[in-house]
Motif scaffolding. Structure first.
Motif, PDB file in Angstrom:
ATOM      1  N   MET A   1       0.825  -1.200   0.000  1.00 25.49           N
ATOM      2  CA  MET A   1       0.000   0.000   0.000  1.00 25.49           C
ATOM      3  C   MET A   1       0.864   1.257   0.000  1.00 25.49           C
ATOM      4  O   MET A   1       0.536   2.250  -0.664  1.00 25.49           O
ATOM      5  CB  MET A   1      -0.928  -0.005   1.216  1.00 25.49           C
ATOM      6  N   ASP A   2       1.984   1.236   0.730  1.00 20.93           N
ATOM      7  CA  ASP A   2       2.868   2.404   0.736  1.00 20.93           C
ATOM      8  C   ASP A   2       3.402   2.692  -0.661  1.00 20.93           C
ATOM      9  O   ASP A   2       3.469   3.854  -1.086  1.00 20.93           O
ATOM     10  CB  ASP A   2       4.032   2.180   1.701  1.00 20.93           C
ATOM     11  N   GLU A   3       3.784   1.646  -1.388  1.00 21.97           N
ATOM     12  CA  GLU A   3       4.292   1.856  -2.740  1.00 21.97           C
ATOM     13  C   GLU A   3       3.183   2.341  -3.668  1.00 21.97           C
ATOM     14  O   GLU A   3       3.413   3.186  -4.542  1.00 21.97           O
ATOM     15  CB  GLU A   3       4.911   0.570  -3.278  1.00 21.97           C
ATOM     16  N   ARG A   4       1.984   1.820  -3.484  1.00 21.25           N
ATOM     17  CA  ARG A   4       0.869   2.285  -4.315  1.00 21.25           C
ATOM     18  C   ARG A   4       0.569   3.758  -4.058  1.00 21.25           C
ATOM     19  O   ARG A   4       0.324   4.529  -4.996  1.00 21.25           O
ATOM     20  CB  ARG A   4      -0.372   1.441  -4.032  1.00 21.25           C
ATOM     21  N   LEU A   5       0.580   4.149  -2.792  1.00 18.68           N
ATOM     22  CA  LEU A   5       0.327   5.551  -2.479  1.00 18.68           C
ATOM     23  C   LEU A   5       1.447   6.437  -3.022  1.00 18.68           C
ATOM     24  O   LEU A   5       1.191   7.539  -3.524  1.00 18.68           O
ATOM     25  CB  LEU A   5       0.189   5.726  -0.968  1.00 18.68           C
ATOM     26  N   TYR A   6       2.676   5.965  -2.915  1.00 18.87           N
ATOM     27  CA  TYR A   6       3.809   6.722  -3.468  1.00 18.87           C
ATOM     28  C   TYR A   6       3.624   6.927  -4.973  1.00 18.87           C
ATOM     29  O   TYR A   6       3.762   8.050  -5.484  1.00 18.87           O
ATOM     30  CB  TYR A   6       5.104   5.968  -3.176  1.00 18.87           C
ATOM     31  N   ASN A   7       3.307   5.855  -5.682  1.00 18.86           N
ATOM     32  CA  ASN A   7       3.111   5.969  -7.127  1.00 18.86           C
ATOM     33  C   ASN A   7       1.889   6.813  -7.467  1.00 18.86           C
ATOM     34  O   ASN A   7       1.885   7.542  -8.470  1.00 18.86           O
ATOM     35  CB  ASN A   7       2.976   4.575  -7.741  1.00 18.86           C
ATOM     36  N   GLN A   8       0.856   6.726  -6.640  1.00 16.90           N
ATOM     37  CA  GLN A   8      -0.334   7.530  -6.898  1.00 16.90           C
ATOM     38  C   GLN A   8      -0.041   9.019  -6.731  1.00 16.90           C
ATOM     39  O   GLN A   8      -0.508   9.849  -7.526  1.00 16.90           O
ATOM     40  CB  GLN A   8      -1.467   7.111  -5.961  1.00 16.90           C
ATOM     41  N   ILE A   9       0.747   9.365  -5.721  1.00 15.46           N
ATOM     42  CA  ILE A   9       1.084  10.773  -5.505  1.00 15.46           C
ATOM     43  C   ILE A   9       1.884  11.320  -6.679  1.00 15.46           C
ATOM     44  O   ILE A   9       1.623  12.427  -7.171  1.00 15.46           O
ATOM     45  CB  ILE A   9       1.854  10.930  -4.181  1.00 15.46           C
ATOM     46  N   TRP A  10       2.854  10.542  -7.155  1.00 16.27           N
ATOM     47  CA  TRP A  10       3.615  11.022  -8.304  1.00 16.27           C
ATOM     48  C   TRP A  10       2.756  11.057  -9.566  1.00 16.27           C
ATOM     49  O   TRP A  10       2.962  11.898 -10.444  1.00 16.27           O
ATOM     50  CB  TRP A  10       4.860  10.162  -8.511  1.00 16.27           C
ATOM     51  N   GLY A  11       1.789  10.159  -9.658  1.00  6.96           N
ATOM     52  CA  GLY A  11       0.846  10.243 -10.768  1.00  6.96           C
ATOM     53  C   GLY A  11       0.014  11.513 -10.703  1.00  6.96           C
ATOM     54  O   GLY A  11      -0.253  12.153 -11.736  1.00  6.96           O
ATOM     55  N   MET A  12      -0.395  11.912  -9.500  1.00  5.27           N
ATOM     56  CA  MET A  12      -1.131  13.165  -9.336  1.00  5.27           C
ATOM     57  C   MET A  12      -0.265  14.357  -9.724  1.00  5.27           C
ATOM     58  O   MET A  12      -0.735  15.313 -10.357  1.00  5.27           O
ATOM     59  CB  MET A  12      -1.612  13.296  -7.887  1.00  5.27           C
ATOM     60  N   PHE A  13       1.003  14.308  -9.334  1.00 10.79           N
ATOM     61  CA  PHE A  13       1.928  15.381  -9.706  1.00 10.79           C
ATOM     62  C   PHE A  13       2.035  15.502 -11.228  1.00 10.79           C
ATOM     63  O   PHE A  13       1.954  16.604 -11.793  1.00 10.79           O
ATOM     64  CB  PHE A  13       3.300  15.092  -9.088  1.00 10.79           C
ATOM     65  N   GLU A  14       2.190  14.373 -11.894  1.00  6.93           N
ATOM     66  CA  GLU A  14       2.321  14.405 -13.352  1.00  6.93           C
ATOM     67  C   GLU A  14       1.016  14.848 -14.014  1.00  6.93           C
ATOM     68  O   GLU A  14       1.037  15.592 -15.005  1.00  6.93           O
ATOM     69  CB  GLU A  14       2.743  13.026 -13.849  1.00  6.93           C
TER      70      GLU A  14
END
Length: 413
Positions: A49-62
């Protein structure tokens, strides 16, 4: 062929334990026809879940970067088209005077406003979707990713393993300043951090007095050090402080009162030299052991955990040898677990000239107040950065550091 009981054959070994598959990422509930699907925290790829949230945050940034880039490009196109149409209208002598010229100019401006309005409508739609996603992601963030105002810190427990990233601050763009994207950096840190205590070009820095700016910079360093101590397992992260003139005693109080520093803050030229010599020796020994493939040959008194060196008021108290050692730690330290957190005004070191340029370039520069100095490499936006601040009258920082100190005492190494 069937089994004796008539059922299908089970080819699994009766005594072989198989690990349970990782849970799939959460899926968004079905959307109303014609409406976007409601966002879900952790709706990204990853093994945890931590990795998913990390990737989701960077997806939001992009996504935010792309949406704003498309909007700005559309506005630029509309304005360029209007200028071209105005040039064509004015190039005809018959249209320079009279109603025909006014009509041509009005039509060109109307087209520009229409294109800009449609671009803004598309941007607002994208921003609303991102804001809805942020509203569900922020409450779901673990402590290393969360702001100090997140309730997750009130249930903080010292972790048993290192997280993959740490929240350094927040980013936003002028098109919607209330839409904040967490700025996450991977752990262990890959480069040092420089908190600029000088008067930068930002409005917030210009409106803040020099002494106040230096205090805010040191406060940012302390909260960042506290966050690093909190997200590492007990006694696997040590913080050292160089404060040559003792000017940061007040700002350092949360760390000194909790007893989480490796040693009292070093002051004076002798203290500066001692701390730098200690950390330089550690970097040298670990580098030699790694290159020789003999990590088990390190001296028993050598702390192999991660180390953070906070340097305040640089270059006060630093001679040429100390400056050379500091540059060495900035270059070679991160690879072997020694990290640099500098609180400095570059103007104070101008007497060194270009000698220190490699040092400044090697550090990630952030500001203690809102400053739009961070530029992304994809579309070139200037993002406004703001540090993570502890809410007014909150005791969360002291409570977290007390738990860290208790865990360090319970597990001495």
């Amino acid at each position: 062929p069937g089994a004796a009981g008539g059922g299908p054959i089970d080819y699994a070994h009766p005594r072989r334990q198989t690990s349970a598959p990782l849970p799939p990422p959460p899926t968004a509930p079905s959307a109303t026809p014609g409406q976007p699907a409601p966002p879900v925290a952790g709706d990204a790829t990853g093994w945890s879940m931590d990795e998913r949230l990390y990737n989701q945050i960077w997806g939001m940034f992009e996504d935010l970067a792309r949406a704003v880039a498309a909007y700005r490009s559309a506005v630029d196109f509309a304005e360029s088209r209007m200028e071209q149409e105005l040039d064509r209208a004015l190039s005809d002598p018959r249209h320079r005077m009279g109603g025909a010229g006014d009509l041509a100019r009005e039509r060109a401006r109307d087209k520009c406003q229409d294109l800009t309005a449609r671009a803004r409508e598309a941007l607002d739609r994208d921003l609303a979707q991102l804001a809805a996603e942020s509203a569900v992601v922020e409450p779901a963030l673990p402590a290393p990713y969360a702001g100090w105002d997140n309730p997750v810190w009130h249930g903080y427990r010292v972790p048993m393993e290192l997280p993959m990233a740490l929240r350094l601050g927040e980013l936003h763009l002028p098109e919607r300043t209330d839409l904040r994207i967490p700025l996450l950096v991977r752990l262990p840190l890959e480069r040092g951090i420089w908190i600029d205590s000088g008067r930068t070009a930002s409005e917030a820095a210009a409106a803040t007095g020099g002494d106040r700016l230096r205090r805010l910079a040191m406060d940012s360093a302390v909260t960042l050090a506290a966050r690093l101590l909190a997200v590492y397992p007990a006694n696997e992260f040590s913080v050292h402080v160089i404060d040559p003139a003792g000017a940061a005693a007040g700002a350092l109080a949360p760390l000194t009162d909790a007893g989480v520093l490796a040693a009292p803050p070093a002051s004076g030229a002798g203290g500066v030299s001692a701390v730098l010599a200690h950390l330089t020796r550690r970097v040298d020994l670990v580098q030699m052991a790694v290159r020789a493939g003999a990590a088990d040959s390190l001296p028993p008194d050598l702390d192999t955990g991660e180390h953070l060196l906070i340097v305040n008021d640089f270059p006060h108290g630093f001679d040429d040898r100390a400056v050379t050692q500091l540059r060495y730690l900035a270059d070679e330290g991160p690879a072997v677990g020694v990290h640099l957190l500098m609180v400095a005004d570059r103007e104070d070191a101008r007497d060194y000239g270009p000698v220190l340029d490699p040092l400044w370039r090697s550090l990630l520069r952030v500001a203690p107040v809102a400053d739009d100095h961070l530029v992304d490499p994809w579309v070139g936006h200037a993002w406004t950065y703001e540090p993570c601040r502890v809410p007014e009258a909150s005791r969360v920082l002291e409570q977290v550091l007390a738990l860290v100190a208790a865990a360090r005492r319970a597990d001495p190494r």
